[in-house]
Design an enzyme around this catalytic site. Structure first.
Site, mmCIF file in Angstrom:
data_model
loop_
_atom_site.group_PDB
_atom_site.id
_atom_site.type_symbol
_atom_site.label_atom_id
_atom_site.label_comp_id
_atom_site.label_asym_id
_atom_site.label_seq_id
_atom_site.Cartn_x
_atom_site.Cartn_y
_atom_site.Cartn_z
ATOM 1 N N ALA A 99 4.385 1.093 1.908
ATOM 2 C CA ALA A 99 5.317 0.082 1.380
ATOM 3 C C ALA A 99 5.858 0.538 0.024
ATOM 4 O O ALA A 99 7.036 0.339 -0.281
ATOM 5 C CB ALA A 99 4.629 -1.265 1.266
ATOM 6 N N HIS A 100 4.998 1.165 -0.797
ATOM 7 C CA HIS A 100 5.472 1.721 -2.063
ATOM 8 C C HIS A 100 6.547 2.778 -1.806
ATOM 9 O O HIS A 100 7.597 2.789 -2.438
ATOM 10 C CB HIS A 100 4.309 2.365 -2.837
ATOM 11 C CG HIS A 100 3.546 1.415 -3.699
ATOM 12 N ND1 HIS A 100 2.597 0.571 -3.200
ATOM 13 C CD2 HIS A 100 3.593 1.174 -5.032
ATOM 14 C CE1 HIS A 100 2.082 -0.150 -4.192
ATOM 15 N NE2 HIS A 100 2.678 0.197 -5.320
ATOM 16 N N ARG A 101 6.231 3.668 -0.866
ATOM 17 C CA ARG A 101 7.159 4.755 -0.587
ATOM 18 C C ARG A 101 8.504 4.208 -0.113
ATOM 19 O O ARG A 101 9.556 4.626 -0.591
ATOM 20 C CB ARG A 101 6.542 5.680 0.483
ATOM 21 C CG ARG A 101 7.267 6.998 0.581
ATOM 22 C CD ARG A 101 6.442 8.017 1.295
ATOM 23 N NE ARG A 101 6.805 8.008 2.715
ATOM 24 C CZ ARG A 101 6.297 8.868 3.604
ATOM 25 N NH1 ARG A 101 5.391 9.761 3.225
ATOM 26 N NH2 ARG A 101 6.656 8.815 4.855
ATOM 27 N N ARG B 200 0.861 -1.183 0.000
ATOM 28 C CA ARG B 200 0.000 0.000 0.000
ATOM 29 C C ARG B 200 0.898 1.232 0.000
ATOM 30 O O ARG B 200 2.075 1.144 -0.326
ATOM 31 C CB ARG B 200 -0.908 -0.012 1.226
ATOM 32 C CG ARG B 200 -1.922 -1.126 1.201
ATOM 33 C CD ARG B 200 -2.519 -1.314 2.560
ATOM 34 N NE ARG B 200 -3.165 -0.127 3.070
ATOM 35 C CZ ARG B 200 -4.490 0.030 3.174
ATOM 36 N NH1 ARG B 200 -5.303 -0.922 2.798
ATOM 37 N NH2 ARG B 200 -5.011 1.131 3.675
ATOM 38 N N GLU C 113 3.405 4.382 -8.599
ATOM 39 C CA GLU C 113 3.398 3.135 -9.362
ATOM 40 C C GLU C 113 4.268 3.150 -10.613
ATOM 41 O O GLU C 113 4.849 2.123 -10.962
ATOM 42 C CB GLU C 113 1.959 2.756 -9.726
ATOM 43 C CG GLU C 113 1.725 1.257 -9.830
ATOM 44 C CD GLU C 113 1.803 0.549 -8.488
ATOM 45 O OE1 GLU C 113 2.888 0.024 -8.181
ATOM 46 O OE2 GLU C 113 0.804 0.531 -7.755
#
Lengths: 303, 200
Positions: free
Chosen positions: B37-39, B34, B91
């Site tokens: 975690a992406h960051r 989410r 993304e």
């Protein structure tokens, strides 16, 4: 579990409230009220768009599986909100809040619920769904001797597209209609349609929002007792569903399952309109504890 | 509207064959991520640090599951998708740097992501929002859970799935975007709907 005090006054004990609130949390996240299930089945029967229909099929299969396995139907078990109607003759009111918090902590561990209470500055998740003002409790003191507890687990995806407009009185009802439609279309696929829309008008920013959200506690498919508002709700519902956004925003007939409008009188200078969006998992559960300690579940069949 | 049964790792060639409205059933490794975690993954990449696992050819799932520990074993109880639009800001870089081939979520994603999918070869596949028990049923095993300091929903859950689906391809690698088509059509209906509502 409970004791009766004095002349038939309910003495609420923390233990009884905790037991009932735990059951309500479990019911709410694992089983939808019949009116919501009926609305989703109706949407499935009426859907002609194949992609949209497949989404509704997955929703219906999922609801059935969640109920059967007593699992949360959605991984987002929401921020927990309670609406408490406390009879003025009840004793032990001061025990209710801590009992509700205990129930939330226990449900988080045992149902389980997803820990959803995050400190907005440190970004730390408390891990137990307890935090500052979480769970949030709305209190209403009513005449009598019973205690009604409702739980509303409110998901984040649909909350994120909720909106408030401080319209001018000149924009009035016409502005309201435009704002409700614009909010639904701008939300598009994000809130997991088909949604339920709560609209609150008047009062002030906070009052309009509170009214809008409390609308989510009303059973779907029941017309507003005020015929003018019932007409407005139908008009808005048809408008929203002619957008074609459809289930999950992949196209189709049902974007919104129901729209509920409530209002307060407004300040001469203001025309607040609040729109609260609820995903298809329109979860709620209520129970009433009577003075003799009997518990009646209002939204679910409990054997 | 073809139906594909894919196994991870998925190749660029395989993913470029997929078109919007196709259905996928996925078997193999799916990794949840989410916002945070992406960051963090992108911060790691920037700092030259290795991720806990190689994401090449895998599917990233926008999901914060409900998990329960039974003894020493994590069990996924509910695992529906979260709103993907929040991950639009990360993304494109995520696809570019980690070579994920399938992004699973709900609600669709924007042009920046769709452009990256076209450029690097990836698809966005929608799973029915809130259908969390159906999704959990496809999870055979929790292989590991990383970055648990982010909290249960935001951690990176490495899941072994079997026939996870139906997933609807909603953005393909040719630049088609199903959600955008529906949304554009809805926007274009507005004047007619206003008129019917008597809105001036």
């Amino acid at each position: 579990m409970f004791s009766v005090h004095g002349a038939g006054n309910l003495l609420v004990t923390g233990e009884l409230v905790e037991t009932v609130a735990f059951k309500l949390l479990q019911l709410a996240v694992t089983e939808l009220p019949q009116d919501v299930k009926d609305a989703l089945h109706k949407a499935y029967r009426q859907e002609t768009n194949q992609v949209g229909k497949a989404q509704l099929k997955a929703i219906l299969d999922n609801i059935e599986l969640a109920e059967k396995t007593c699992s949360p139907m959605c991984q987002d078990t929401g921020i927990i909100i309670f609406y408490v109607k406390a009879g003025s003759q009840i004793q032990g009111l001061d025990q209710i809040e801590s009992a509700l918090r205990n129930a939330v902590e226990k449900a988080t561990c045992e149902v389980p619920l997803r820990p959803n209470a995050v400190d907005p500055f440190t970004q730390q998740n408390s891990g137990n769904n307890l935090g500052r003002h979480v769970p949030y409790i709305h209190w209403e003191i009513v005449p009598g001797n019973s205690l009604e507890i409702t739980v509303l687990p409110k998901g984040g995806g649909s909350e994120n597209v909720s909106a408030l407009a401080m319209l001018t009185p000149g924009q009035g009802v016409s502005g309201l209609k435009r704002f409700v439609l614009d909010t639904i279309i701008a939300a598009g696929a994000k809130p997991c349609p088909p949604t339920v829309i709560g609209v609150g008008v008047g009062g002030g920013a906070d009052i309009a929002m509170n009214l809008a959200k409390a609308n989510l506690l009303k059973p779907l498919g029941e017309p507003n007792p005020d015929p003018e508002l019932a007409k407005l709700e139908q008009e808005l519902l048809q408008a929203a569903n002619s957008s074609g956004i459809g289930p999950m925003g992949l196209g189709g007939k049902t974007t919104v399952l129901d729209i509920k409008v409530d209002y307060a009188h407004r300040h001469p200078a203001s025309y607040p309109v609040a729109v609260v969006v609820q995903c298809w998992a329109a979860r709620r559960a209520s129970a009433k504890i009577y003075s003799d300690g009997k518990v009646e579940y209002l939204t679910h069949k409990v054997v | 509207m073809a139906v594909y049964r894919l196994k991870t790792p998925v190749s660029e060639k395989q993913v470029r064959e997929l078109k919007v409205n196709d259905t996928i059933y996925l078997t193999g490794t799916v990794v949840t991520a989410r916002d945070y975690a992406h960051r963090r993954a992108l911060e790691y990449h920037k700092a030259g640090k290795k991720l806990p696992l190689d994401l090449a050819g895998l599917a990233v799932f926008h999901c914060g599951p409900v998990a329960k520990k039974e003894g020493n074993v994590w069990k996924i109880v509910a695992a529906g998708p979260t709103t993907s639009a929040r991950m639009d800001q990360y993304e494109d870089e995520f696809i570019k740097n980690f070579n994920v081939r399938i992004v699973i979520g709900k609600g669709g994603m924007g042009k920046k992501t769709a452009d990256a999918m076209k450029k690097y070869g990836a698809v966005y596949a929608a799973f029915t929002g809130g259908a969390a028990v159906l999704a959990a049923k496809a999870v055979k095993q929790v292989k590991s859970v990383e970055w648990t300091d982010l909290g249960m929903p935001e951690s990176m859950w490495v899941l072994e799935v079997n026939d996870f689906g139906p997933l609807t391809v909603a953005i393909d690698s040719q630049g088609n975007n199903l959600f955008e088509n529906v949304q554009t059509k809805a926007e274009s209906q507005k004047p007619a709907i206003y008129k019917k509502l008597g809105v001036n």
